[in-house]
Design a protein around this motif. Structure first.
Motif, short mmCIF file in Angstrom:
data_model
loop_
_atom_site.label_atom_id
_atom_site.label_comp_id
_atom_site.label_asym_id
_atom_site.label_seq_id
_atom_site.Cartn_x
_atom_site.Cartn_y
_atom_site.Cartn_z
N MET A 231 0.83 -1.21 0.00
CA MET A 231 0.00 0.00 0.00
C MET A 231 0.87 1.26 0.00
O MET A 231 0.59 2.22 -0.73
CB MET A 231 -0.91 0.00 1.23
CG MET A 231 -1.98 -1.09 1.21
SD MET A 231 -3.15 -0.89 -0.14
CE MET A 231 -3.88 0.69 0.27
N GLN A 235 0.85 4.12 -2.88
CA GLN A 235 0.55 5.51 -2.53
C GLN A 235 1.68 6.44 -2.98
O GLN A 235 1.44 7.55 -3.47
CB GLN A 235 0.33 5.62 -1.02
CG GLN A 235 -0.97 4.98 -0.56
CD GLN A 235 -1.05 4.85 0.95
OE1 GLN A 235 -0.10 5.18 1.67
NE2 GLN A 235 -2.17 4.36 1.45
N THR A 236 2.92 5.97 -2.85
CA THR A 236 4.06 6.78 -3.27
C THR A 236 4.09 6.93 -4.79
O THR A 236 4.29 8.03 -5.32
CB THR A 236 5.37 6.13 -2.79
OG1 THR A 236 5.37 6.06 -1.36
CG2 THR A 236 6.58 6.93 -3.26
N SER A 238 1.61 6.61 -6.92
CA SER A 238 0.44 7.34 -7.44
C SER A 238 0.34 8.76 -6.92
O SER A 238 -0.45 9.56 -7.45
CB SER A 238 -0.84 6.59 -7.09
OG SER A 238 -1.04 6.57 -5.67
N LEU A 240 -1.00 9.53 -4.21
CA LEU A 240 -2.35 9.62 -3.64
C LEU A 240 -2.35 8.98 -2.25
O LEU A 240 -1.78 7.91 -2.05
CB LEU A 240 -3.36 8.90 -4.53
CG LEU A 240 -3.57 9.45 -5.94
CD1 LEU A 240 -4.46 8.51 -6.74
CD2 LEU A 240 -4.18 10.85 -5.88
N LYS A 241 -2.99 9.62 -1.28
CA LYS A 241 -3.11 9.03 0.05
C LYS A 241 -4.15 7.93 0.07
O LYS A 241 -4.06 6.97 0.84
CB LYS A 241 -3.47 10.12 1.07
CG LYS A 241 -2.35 11.11 1.33
CD LYS A 241 -2.74 12.10 2.43
CE LYS A 241 -1.59 13.06 2.72
NZ LYS A 241 -1.95 14.03 3.80
N SER A 242 -5.15 8.07 -0.78
CA SER A 242 -6.22 7.07 -0.85
C SER A 242 -6.36 6.63 -2.30
O SER A 242 -6.57 7.46 -3.19
CB SER A 242 -7.54 7.67 -0.35
OG SER A 242 -8.58 6.72 -0.44
N LEU A 243 -6.23 5.32 -2.53
CA LEU A 243 -6.31 4.81 -3.89
C LEU A 243 -7.76 4.77 -4.36
O LEU A 243 -8.67 4.43 -3.59
CB LEU A 243 -5.72 3.40 -3.96
CG LEU A 243 -4.23 3.28 -3.60
CD1 LEU A 243 -3.80 1.83 -3.63
CD2 LEU A 243 -3.39 4.11 -4.56
N LYS A 442 -8.84 -2.28 1.86
CA LYS A 442 -7.94 -1.38 1.14
C LYS A 442 -6.94 -2.17 0.31
O LYS A 442 -6.62 -1.80 -0.83
CB LYS A 442 -7.23 -0.45 2.12
CG LYS A 442 -8.15 0.58 2.77
CD LYS A 442 -7.37 1.52 3.67
CE LYS A 442 -8.30 2.57 4.28
NZ LYS A 442 -7.57 3.52 5.17
#
Length: 756
Positions: A231, A235-236, A238, A240-243, A442
């Motif tokens: 995860m 996140q790194t 993308s 994004l904190k939330s996929l 998640k």
């Protein structure tokens, strides 16, 4: 109501066609009540099993103008070659005697071909089968589907699978209503994709049936408090904190699995299960019988390979043998010795360490025939013990437990070692299956994102799965709540529950022959680049990992004593089988001009061509004059120059007329072979050869870039210097040049042996 079985048959090289066929068979079984007018049962098998499983049934006409429904799914290997487990079926279709038999007159059929548009002969096997079935009496119930691996198989496969049963049923009902008049639907160019590879089976011994115990599901692990490694990486990557949650429409279509392996938790007796260490079968009776039926003399195939001695080995690159000497002195861990002596980073790093090309000389038995241009298939070693132990821990499985299958039994450890391909990268379809056995929402969503066709999903898949080379068995290390069962693992990678007499966990690799039987009748030579590289770091989340080829790294350590010039206590062996080509051979006419383009290891078959031509000239009584041979070779630096001594000899002897060598990393403007071909003097000579002198062009090597670039170079040359009889602008001349190139291909004078 139909009394006919539904036949779903596949020709598969890498497993894609097989998976699609078996998924379709499961779907068909669940939907049987909805298609009672079409079939009453389902038979799914390899195409080469057609005589045992199918033809004896469909030779008998059904009452009331009913037809036997037949669905064939086949990939195309190499540049138009037939998959190993479909070769006998295709040879049967091509026989002149088959035409009179009209063996498919009682069948309604549809063909789905998988291919790759990076190759010149896209979906060639599917096209051939579709055409032949129609010519041999079959009724086409649905147009030919062609899926493209280059753009995504699912784009064609999913709609095809969703509609094929209904389409066949409609045609069957129309035939019955019309009294049997054939409905011919012209093939439709439906896009399709990819290629497959046969899988070897594990030797087993029959014993008393074990108690049938359904495989127990694994209790999901507790949800992680902190984001898992996988995860954090996604996140790194993308940012994004939330996929994002992906829509189901972007995911591969999955079929509910009905597989439940029968396990006995009682450990098998030591002698109850055959040792699976010798991959050479002792009984070739059935295979030999099949070979006699189709006129083939060769008993060595993917399923019945030859355990061949490796009699010599050498580096073709300017690679020192110090690492091989170190590995020979450390026989318990030769791979570590190689890595220590040949680092890919640090103060002792040398750029030359990254590029190593090995040549092997392999003994072959009496009866093995080959020509320059052919290939051999090479089987991979068993899965490493460390990987198997990791999987046993993940599965919480008893390694001595016995799996009962249709044709015998095998322990769980032996299944993971010999029967399952667990080292290759997971495909998107498999990631979607793994998401369904992941308890953390998640993490499950992250796996679905990786499996999706969305731009972000594809980007992350390339960066994590491909870029970091995350194998199937490593997924739970990155997503800890992913807890696959043995049933699911077998569903994804077991290929077939009918165990045969040979073991193989991984896809075979194919290597071009670099020798001539006129020079070496008792041996065959191949060369290959050793896969050895470091994965990139992703911040502080991943360290660089050294990745080696499943077969090439194994072979380099195996032949270390030969490389070091040492005596071998035990002669190293490798399991091989012939892979002939139909077209990529020398012409019969020795005077025909040849243009050979082979950068890197693509030069291998041309070394065989040159050796063969030299031997032919020597053996020809009238000393027939050889036609001109022009070779284009490219590599990075002088370190990578292959066969340099031999090529100089061929030039001196007058066998090789022109030789062009180009280095891509020395700062020259001409970096690649196509740049040299575009020189005016050379270009005019090439055009004259193919347009006026009946010259033949052979291209071998990378199909993603080099193969396409060289073809474009020929289009440019034909546009500039060809007598195209076109009065018009440059665009019209280019159209004429492309037409000329296609004509050369149809005349078998522009031949490719390329790979992705």
């Amino acid at each position: 109501m139909s009394t006919s079985p539904l036949f779903i048959m596949y020709g598969s090289a890498t497993g894609n066609s097989e998976h699609i066929a078996k998924d379709l068979a499961k779907t068909a079984k669940t939907l049987q009540i909805n298609h009672a007018a079409l079939y009453s049962s389902v038979i799914c098998c390899e195409l080469d099993q057609f005589k045992r499983k199918a033809s004896k049934i469909w030779d008998v006409a059904l009452p009331q103008n009913q037809k036997y429904p037949v669905i064939i799914i086949s990939s195309t290997t190499g540049n138009g070659d037939v998959p190993e487990n479909a070769g006998r079926f295709v040879r049967y279709l091509k026989r002149k005697s088959t035409i009179a038999e009209q063996p498919f007159q009682n069948c309604v059929f549809s063909v789905l071909g998988l291919g790759d548009t990076n190759y010149d002969q896209f979906c060639a096997t599917g096209k051939l089968i579709d055409s032949k079935l129609g010519a041999l009496g079959g009724t086409r119930g649905k147009g030919l589907g062609m899926a493209d691996e280059a753009t995504g198989l699912e784009d064609v496969v999913e709609p095809y699978v969703a509609s094929v049963l209904g389409d066949l049923e409609r045609v069957v009902l129309e035939l019955a209503a019309q009294g049997g008049d054939k409905i011919v639907e012209e093939p439709k160019e439906e896009e399709e994709k990819k290629e497959d590879v046969p899988v070897r089976r594990v030797p087993v011994v029959r014993r008393a049936p074990a108690p049938k115990v359904r495989a127990r599901p694994v209790t999901p692990a507790a949800k992680p408090v902190e984001p898992s490694r996988g995860m954090l990486i996604l996140q790194t990557l993308s940012k994004l904190k939330s996929l994002p949650t992906v829509p189901s429409s972007t995911l591969p279509t999955l079929v509910q699995s009905t597989l439940a392996l029968s396990l006995s938790d009682t450990p098998a007796a030591a002698a109850a299960v055959a040792p699976v260490v010798d991959i050479v079968p002792t009984d070739r009776t059935s295979r030999s019988t099949d070979a006699q039926e189709d006129g083939s003399e060769c008993p060595w195939t993917f399923e019945t390979p030859y355990k061949a001695p490796i009699v010599a080995a050498r580096y073709l690159t300017q690679t020192p043998v110090t690492a091989a000497q170190s590995a020979t002195q450390n026989p318990t861990n030769p791979l570590t010795a190689f890595h220590n002596a040949m680092p890919l980073h640090g103060p002792n790093y040398q750029p030359e360490n990254e590029k190593r090309v090995l040549e092997l000389t392999i003994g072959i038995p009496d009866g093995w025939e080959y020509q320059p241009g052919d290939s051999i298939g090479m089987l991979s070693p068993p899965n490493p013990t460390s990987v198997v132990n990791t999987l046993l821990t993940q599965l919480k499985a008893n390694p001595a437990a016995v799996i009962s299958l249709e044709e015998g039994e095998i322990t769980v450890r032996d299944a993971l070692t010999y029967a399952l391909d667990i080292q290759s990268l997971p495909k998107k379809r498999e990631l979607a299956m793994l998401a369904n056995c992941t308890s953390d929402k998640k993490e499950a969503n992250a796996l679905r994102l990786l499996a999706s066709k969305t731009p972000l999903g594809s980007k992350l898949y390339d960066a994590l799965i491909v870029g970091q080379h995350i194998s199937l068995h490593e997924i739970p290390e990155y997503f800890p709540t992913c807890q696959p069962t043995l049933d699911l693992l077998w569903e994804m990678r077991g290929k077939n529950t009918e165990l045969r007499d040979v073991n193989a966990a991984n896809t075979p690799r194919y290597y071009s022959v670099s020798s001539s039987p006129l020079v070496q009748p008792k041996t065959v030579q191949v060369c290959f680049a050793v896969v050895d590289y470091l994965t990139p770091k992703i911040g502080d989340l991943t360290a660089q990992r050294r990745i080696g080829g499943v077969i090439t790294a194994h072979l380099e350590t195996l032949v270390a004593p030969l490389l070091a010039g040492k005596e071998c206590e035990d002669i190293p062996t490798v399991s091989i089988f012939p892979k002939p080509t139909e077209e990529f051979h020398l012409p019969v006419d020795l005077a025909q001009p040849l243009i050979l383009v082979g950068p890197g290891t693509g030069v291998a078959p041309f070394h065989g061509f040159l050796s063969h031509r030299a031997a032919q000239r020597t053996q020809t009584l009238d000393q027939q004059q050889l036609g001109p041979m022009e070779l284009f070779f490219g590599c990075r630096t002088s370190h990578d120059e292959l066969f340099s001594t031999e090529i100089t000899h061929f030039q001196t002897e007058g066998v090789l007329t022109h030789y062009h060598q180009v280095h891509s990393r020395t700062g020259n403007d001409e970096k690649y072979v196509q740049h040299v071909m575009l020189r005016e003097e050379i270009g005019k000579r090439l055009v004259q050869s193919v347009t006026q002198e009946n010259g033949c062009v052979y291209i071998c090597g990378d199909g993603n870039h080099m193969g396409k670039d060289v073809q474009e170079a020929f289009v440019t040359l034909l546009t500039r210097y060809g007598d195209l009889k076109v009065e018009g602008n440059d665009e019209e001349k280019e159209v004429a040049a492309r037409s000329c190139l296609e004509n050369l291909k149809s005349e078998k004078r522009f031949l490719l042996d390329i790979w992705s």
